[in-house]
Design an enzyme around this catalytic site. Structure first.
Site, PDB file in Angstrom:
ATOM      1  N   ARG A  49       0.843  -1.200   0.000  1.00  0.00           N
ATOM      2  CA  ARG A  49       0.000   0.000   0.000  1.00  0.00           C
ATOM      3  C   ARG A  49       0.882   1.255   0.000  1.00  0.00           C
ATOM      4  NH1 ARG A  49      -5.109   1.206  -1.117  1.00  0.00           N
ATOM      5  NH2 ARG A  49      -5.867  -0.554   0.132  1.00  0.00           N
ATOM      6  N   HIS A 142       0.190   3.642 -10.177  1.00  0.00           N
ATOM      7  CA  HIS A 142      -0.750   4.109  -9.145  1.00  0.00           C
ATOM      8  C   HIS A 142      -0.010   4.942  -8.089  1.00  0.00           C
ATOM      9  CE1 HIS A 142      -3.985   3.970  -6.250  1.00  0.00           C
ATOM     10  NE2 HIS A 142      -4.626   2.958  -6.810  1.00  0.00           N
ATOM     11  N   GLU A 248      -2.204   9.282 -10.951  1.00  0.00           N
ATOM     12  CA  GLU A 248      -1.772   8.067 -11.630  1.00  0.00           C
ATOM     13  C   GLU A 248      -1.836   8.214 -13.151  1.00  0.00           C
ATOM     14  OE1 GLU A 248      -4.317   4.908 -10.157  1.00  0.00           O
ATOM     15  OE2 GLU A 248      -4.766   6.109  -8.381  1.00  0.00           O
TER      16      GLU A 248
END
Length: 273
Positions: A49, A142, A248
């Site tokens: 993450r 991302h 992103e």
């Protein structure tokens, strides 16, 4: 396994072979620019993450595959690592295997090239179709940018673009620069901006500015989970939403289609101004 890249001027980036993942970026003379959740689990099959996850061959839940595809949860291999006179570069690779072919029946090779130096970071994703049939995919880098105060952040360069609001499940038009004011409803932000192509975006927070440029990627995603969604993410601290903004580079609206033997390259370049 982590890979440390250090340019001659002191700029650094840290990469992980788990997911072909950029974990950290520190420009020369500056602090950390990426957000990495302190609750990330570095275990096989789970995504990290924060940093720069690679979404491939599917963005989000827009298709039959696991969310954001499989590239971010598989082990990659290190192809090369070197220091030049102005920068440092590493290349990581992911090839199809039994696991990927069960999910997505294509022969492919992905390479992620990461270059750091001065006040910039370049992340390039390349895909080769190694099979004898066409393939198509959606993809994104991302990128989680670190912020100190989300209320002080704006994103310039999106005005005039149509976007899909994934929260409201509706299309809309971005009329002006995006200001993140911290109001409920504004912050639960999950938008795909179509046709960004090579127009530069500028993420500003007080006096800090990060220029975001892309090539090969048609679209861009801006995402922040907001407090309520963040509280439901096991791998994020409850206040983590206030310390990050994802900007992103993506190909979503029109999937990339590669004939047998063809290649595609997309790049996102970040520069601390």
């Amino acid at each position: 396994m982590h890979i440390e890249l250090t340019a001659p001027d002191g700029a650094t980036a840290t990469l992980s072979l788990h997911g072909g993942h950029v974990l950290s970026w520190r420009p020369a003379g500056a602090g950390e620019q990426l957000y990495l959740s302190p609750r990330s689990e570095y275990v096989p099959g789970k995504a990290i993450r924060g940093g720069v996850p690679v979404c491939f061959p599917q963005f989000a839940e827009r298709g039959p595959l696991p969310k954001h595809g499989f590239a971010r949860t598989l082990p990659w291999e290190l192809v090369s690592q070197e220091q030049g006179k102005d920068d440092a570069l590493a290349v990581m690779r992911l090839r199809d295997n039994d696991e990927t072919r069960r999910l997505w029946p294509h022969a492919f090779e992905l390479e992620l090239s990461v270059r750091v130096g001065g006040r910039s970071l370049d992340v390039e994703l390349a895909c080769d179709n190694l099979g004898d049939a066409p393939l198509q995919f959606t993809a994104a880098l991302h990128t989680y940018l670190r912020v100190a105060d989300l209320d002080a952040v704006s994103v310039e360069g999106l005005a005039g673009l149509r976007y899909f609001d994934s929260i409201k499940q509706a299309e809309a038009l971005q009329r002006m620069d995006l200001l993140l004011t911290g109001e409920k409803g504004v912050l639960d932000l999950d938008r795909i901006y179509f046709g960004v192509k090579e127009r530069p975006l500028l993420v500003t927070e007080d006096r800090r500015q990060v220029a975001v440029r892309q090539q090969g990627f048609e679209d861009a995603v801006v995402w922040n989970p907001g407090p309520e969604r963040c509280a439901k993410l096991a791998d994020m601290p409850p206040e983590g939403w206030s310390e990050m903004l994802c900007v992103e580079a993506a190909c979503i609206g029109r999937p990339v289609e590669l004939q047998a033997g063809e290649s595609w390259v997309g790049r996102q370049s970040l520069a601390l101004l």
